[in-house]
Design an enzyme around this catalytic site. Structure first.
Site: not given
Ligand code: HBI
Ligand code: FE
Length: 286
Positions: A141, A146, A187, A206
């Protein structure tokens, strides 16, 4: 990715990590870990390649051009790539790089990485029985969904601005609004092009089933992007979206999210949230 981001903090902060799959025992202070590329099995590389092949067969005509250009630069379809090799190509294109993480990390840490043009990429891959659906973001994903758009300079600037905004939102206790902005752009965002609607959201790109659904299905609403409308709108984490928001360009995204959000948070904080699958006054339907 489909999960309740606000639940990330309390889960990640309670070691050991109930409910989170990753190994958080060797994290650095910024939650970074080693990728340990040699530890991936041949079966995992084959599963990653199979996931790529499924999406590559689906995306032509649905993914936006900037994503397809980035995907070619990512050049990761036959095996899980080495993150440092991807980072060196990414740095040359947009001055971004990848930071290997064990999985979901706390919001503040996540925003700090984005603000420094570092994208956290989970090191583990889903199991074969999760081929069609997985709750937490895995390496497929994050990398396939991304990273390709981070090769696009305008989008790369939006992601850094988003990280900087997130740090401020955390101080203003406005993370829910910012999580919605992330959800409906990064997203699950759609973009209008002369050839028609296209996808830029990683959660769709994805996904095996949501690519065609997001563009072809008559069921969901497709609404022109409006910042406050997005920040007020709840979302589903366990099914296809009821509403998709549509931008005209990444430059529009950068422009519309440039103002200081503080007065916006004050205004919408006093208003009720909007359900994920309803119309709202002022919506421009596409
Ligand atoms: N951590 N590894 C990872 N990937 C993410 O997309 C991610 C996260 N922590 C918080 C988060 N996304 C969400 O709170 C977003 O909405 C910011
Ligand atoms: Fe994501």
């Amino acid at each position: 990715m489909r999960y309740a981001p606000e639940s990330v903090d309390q889960v990640v902060s309670n070691a050991p990590q109930p409910g989170l799959r990753g190994d958080y025992r060797n994290i650095r202070p910024d939650y970074g870990v080693e990728q340990d590329w040699a530890a991936y099995s041949a079966q995992e590389h084959a599963l990653f390649a199979k996931l790529c092949r499924r999406q590559l067969a689906l995306l032509p005509g649905y993914a936006c051009d900037a994503y397809l250009r980035g995907l070619a630069l990512l050049d990761a379809r036959d095996a899980i790539p080495r993150f440092d090799a991807v980072s060196s190509r990414l740095k040359a294109a947009s001055n971004w790089e990848i930071v290997a993480v064990p999985g979901l990390i706390p919001d503040r840490v996540f925003f700090e990485h984005l603000a420094q043009r570092r994208f956290p990429v989970t090191v583990w891959l889903r199991r074969p029985d999760e081929f069609d659906y997985i709750v937490e973001p895995d390496v497929f994903h994050d990398l396939f969904g991304h990273v390709p758009l981070l090769f696009d300079p305008a989008y790369a600037d939006y992601m850094q601005a988003y990280g900087q905004g997130g740090l401020k939102a955390a101080r203003l206790d406005a993370l829910t609004f910012l999580a919605r902005l992330y959800w409906y752009t990064v997203e699950f965002g759609l973009i209008r092009t002369p050839q028609g609607l296209r996808i830029y959201g990683a959660g769709i790109l994805s996904s095996g089933g949501e690519v065609v659904h997001s563009i072809e299905s008559p069921a969901p609403r497709r609404v022109a992007f409006a910042l406050e409308r997005v920040m007020r709108t709840d979302y589903h984490i366990d099914r296809y979206q009821g509403t998709y928001f549509v931008i005209d360009s990444f430059e529009q995204l950068v422009r519309d999210t440039a103002p200081d959000f503080t007065p916006i948070y004050a205004r919408i904080g006093a208003l009720p949230a909007l359900a994920a699958d309803t119309f709202a006054p002022g919506d421009t339907l596409l």
